[in-house]
Design a protein around this motif. Structure first.
Motif, PDB file in Angstrom:
ATOM      1  N   THR A  61       0.841  -1.206   0.000  1.00  0.00           N
ATOM      2  CA  THR A  61       0.000   0.000   0.000  1.00  0.00           C
ATOM      3  C   THR A  61       0.869   1.245   0.000  1.00  0.00           C
ATOM      4  O   THR A  61       2.027   1.210   0.406  1.00  0.00           O
ATOM      5  N   GLY A  62       0.296   2.379  -0.434  1.00  0.00           N
ATOM      6  CA  GLY A  62       1.006   3.658  -0.428  1.00  0.00           C
ATOM      7  C   GLY A  62       2.047   3.799  -1.520  1.00  0.00           C
ATOM      8  O   GLY A  62       2.989   4.577  -1.381  1.00  0.00           O
ATOM      9  N   VAL A  63       1.952   3.062  -2.630  1.00  0.00           N
ATOM     10  CA  VAL A  63       2.922   3.157  -3.715  1.00  0.00           C
ATOM     11  C   VAL A  63       2.728   4.479  -4.462  1.00  0.00           C
ATOM     12  O   VAL A  63       1.622   4.816  -4.865  1.00  0.00           O
ATOM     13  N   VAL A  64       3.817   5.242  -4.618  1.00  0.00           N
ATOM     14  CA  VAL A  64       3.753   6.533  -5.306  1.00  0.00           C
ATOM     15  C   VAL A  64       4.120   6.402  -6.769  1.00  0.00           C
ATOM     16  O   VAL A  64       3.485   6.981  -7.636  1.00  0.00           O
ATOM     17  N   GLU A  66       4.999   3.688  -9.857  1.00  0.00           N
ATOM     18  CA  GLU A  66       4.998   2.339 -10.391  1.00  0.00           C
ATOM     19  C   GLU A  66       5.613   2.379 -11.787  1.00  0.00           C
ATOM     20  O   GLU A  66       4.918   2.597 -12.779  1.00  0.00           O
ATOM     21  N   PRO A  67       6.938   2.204 -11.901  1.00  0.00           N
ATOM     22  CA  PRO A  67       7.616   2.417 -13.185  1.00  0.00           C
ATOM     23  C   PRO A  67       7.114   1.511 -14.303  1.00  0.00           C
ATOM     24  O   PRO A  67       6.979   1.950 -15.437  1.00  0.00           O
ATOM     25  N   PHE A  68       6.823   0.252 -13.994  1.00  0.00           N
ATOM     26  CA  PHE A  68       6.433  -0.670 -15.055  1.00  0.00           C
ATOM     27  C   PHE A  68       5.027  -0.378 -15.569  1.00  0.00           C
ATOM     28  O   PHE A  68       4.682  -0.751 -16.681  1.00  0.00           O
ATOM     29  N   GLU A  69       4.222   0.294 -14.760  1.00  0.00           N
ATOM     30  CA  GLU A  69       2.903   0.692 -15.222  1.00  0.00           C
ATOM     31  C   GLU A  69       2.970   2.017 -15.968  1.00  0.00           C
ATOM     32  O   GLU A  69       2.390   2.186 -17.034  1.00  0.00           O
ATOM     33  N   GLU A  70       3.695   2.978 -15.381  1.00  0.00           N
ATOM     34  CA  GLU A  70       3.727   4.313 -15.974  1.00  0.00           C
ATOM     35  C   GLU A  70       4.525   4.365 -17.264  1.00  0.00           C
ATOM     36  O   GLU A  70       4.301   5.224 -18.107  1.00  0.00           O
ATOM     37  N   VAL A  71       5.498   3.459 -17.419  1.00  0.00           N
ATOM     38  CA  VAL A  71       6.306   3.490 -18.637  1.00  0.00           C
ATOM     39  C   VAL A  71       5.510   3.018 -19.857  1.00  0.00           C
ATOM     40  O   VAL A  71       5.909   3.262 -20.998  1.00  0.00           O
ATOM     41  N   LYS A  72       4.382   2.352 -19.612  1.00  0.00           N
ATOM     42  CA  LYS A  72       3.567   1.893 -20.742  1.00  0.00           C
ATOM     43  C   LYS A  72       3.122   3.065 -21.605  1.00  0.00           C
ATOM     44  O   LYS A  72       3.101   2.989 -22.832  1.00  0.00           O
ATOM     45  N   LYS A  73       2.759   4.174 -20.966  1.00  0.00           N
ATOM     46  CA  LYS A  73       2.337   5.354 -21.716  1.00  0.00           C
ATOM     47  C   LYS A  73       3.489   5.912 -22.545  1.00  0.00           C
ATOM     48  O   LYS A  73       3.310   6.306 -23.703  1.00  0.00           O
ATOM     49  N   GLU A  74       4.698   5.937 -21.957  1.00  0.00           N
ATOM     50  CA  GLU A  74       5.847   6.455 -22.686  1.00  0.00           C
ATOM     51  C   GLU A  74       6.247   5.533 -23.837  1.00  0.00           C
ATOM     52  O   GLU A  74       6.695   5.988 -24.888  1.00  0.00           O
ATOM     53  N   LEU A  75       6.078   4.241 -23.631  1.00  0.00           N
ATOM     54  CA  LEU A  75       6.397   3.303 -24.715  1.00  0.00           C
ATOM     55  C   LEU A  75       5.504   3.529 -25.919  1.00  0.00           C
ATOM     56  O   LEU A  75       5.933   3.388 -27.069  1.00  0.00           O
ATOM     57  N   ASN A  76       4.266   3.902 -25.659  1.00  0.00           N
ATOM     58  CA  ASN A  76       3.340   4.177 -26.765  1.00  0.00           C
ATOM     59  C   ASN A  76       3.730   5.427 -27.535  1.00  0.00           C
ATOM     60  O   ASN A  76       3.330   5.614 -28.683  1.00  0.00           O
ATOM     61  N   LEU A  77       4.524   6.309 -26.885  1.00  0.00           N
ATOM     62  CA  LEU A  77       4.936   7.550 -27.539  1.00  0.00           C
ATOM     63  C   LEU A  77       6.196   7.376 -28.382  1.00  0.00           C
ATOM     64  O   LEU A  77       6.555   8.271 -29.145  1.00  0.00           O
TER      65      LEU A  77
END
Length: 261
Positions: A61-64, A66-77
């Motif tokens: 809990t309290g995760v600020v 999450e690189p593997f989740e947030e990088v998905k958006k950048e990979l699409n770019l």
């Protein structure tokens, strides 16, 4: 964990295996042997175990971040077309356009200064100090253009060179003389360049492009203010001495010391 059991072993639901070993199984059995396979001496039972209870399986809990989740958006770019830049990030189209405009400004000013250098280097003008000053000014403006070109490529933009206007070739003035007239023109060009740089900075601020704003501030704006101050002093001095013998002394100071005092 893998246990091999004899056909006579009976495992009730919820019972612990290998009693006496001191190891408890926290997970449930993943597979149970069928009645036909239990009779085989080579039968196997697969179980999952966790030491110290099931604390490792508790949700975090309290995760600020999450690189593997947030990088998905950048990979699409990340572009897959070879003609598109891989480095481009948060670089607006109008920022790219205004950089190309500034490159053209710097080259045009450099061209005018180069024409001034050629004029004062003539044998019938022979003001070597002014020729040296305007040649160095021309080289400096060309260096500025190249800096903007390098920055354009660094941010993933495309450099598009535009036409350069043919400059004047004569700078003699009936009332002011050639030295004062050329220096006043140089002062006007430096102020114009400063206005154009401020416009680039304004476009960067509008697009929240902190990197472009910092580039203009750190590389150009301070230097531009100093250049305006220096040339303003040259204009003031040339206005005092007029068109006579004082111009030669002013030229000698530029030639030998690099600055008039």
């Amino acid at each position: 964990m893998l246990l091999r059991a004899s056909p006579a072993i009976f495992l009730p639901n919820g019972a612990t295996a290998a009693a006496g070993t001191g190891e408890n199984f926290a997970g449930s059995m993943l597979s149970m042997m069928s009645s036909s396979s239990v009779s085989s001496p080579s039968a196997a039972i697969v179980c999952s175990a966790a030491k110290g209870g099931s604390s490792n399986s508790r949700p975090i809990t309290g995760v600020v971040f999450e690189p593997f989740e947030e990088v998905k958006k950048e990979l699409n770019l990340v572009p897959t077309v070879p003609q598109q830049s891989l480095a481009r990030q948060k670089y607006a189209d109008d920022s790219e356009s205004v950089i190309n405009e500034q490159i053209n400004v710097e080259y045009n000013v450099s061209y005018v200064y180069h024409a001034m250098y050629a004029y004062f280097d003539r044998d019938n003008v022979a003001l070597k100090g002014l020729a040296k000053f305007f040649k160095e000014s021309s080289e400096e403006e060309r260096e500025h253009a190249e800096k903007f070109m390098e920055y354009q490529n660094k941010r993933g933009g495309k450099v598009k060179l535009q036409s350069i206007i043919m400059p004047l070739s004569e700078f003699d003035h009936a009332e002011k003389g050639d030295a004062l007239y050329a220096m006043e023109l140089a002062l006007s060009l430096e102020k114009l360049t400063n206005e154009k740089l401020l416009h680039v900075h304004a476009v960067a601020s509008k697009n929240n492009d902190v990197q472009l704003a910092d580039f203009v501030e750190s590389e150009f704006l301070g230097e531009q203010v100093e250049a305006i101050k220096k040339i303003s002093e040259y204009v003031a001095q040339l206005r005092r001495i007029g068109k006579g013998h004082g111009v030669w002394h002013f030229d000698q100071m530029l030639l030998n010391e690099g600055a008039a005092v």
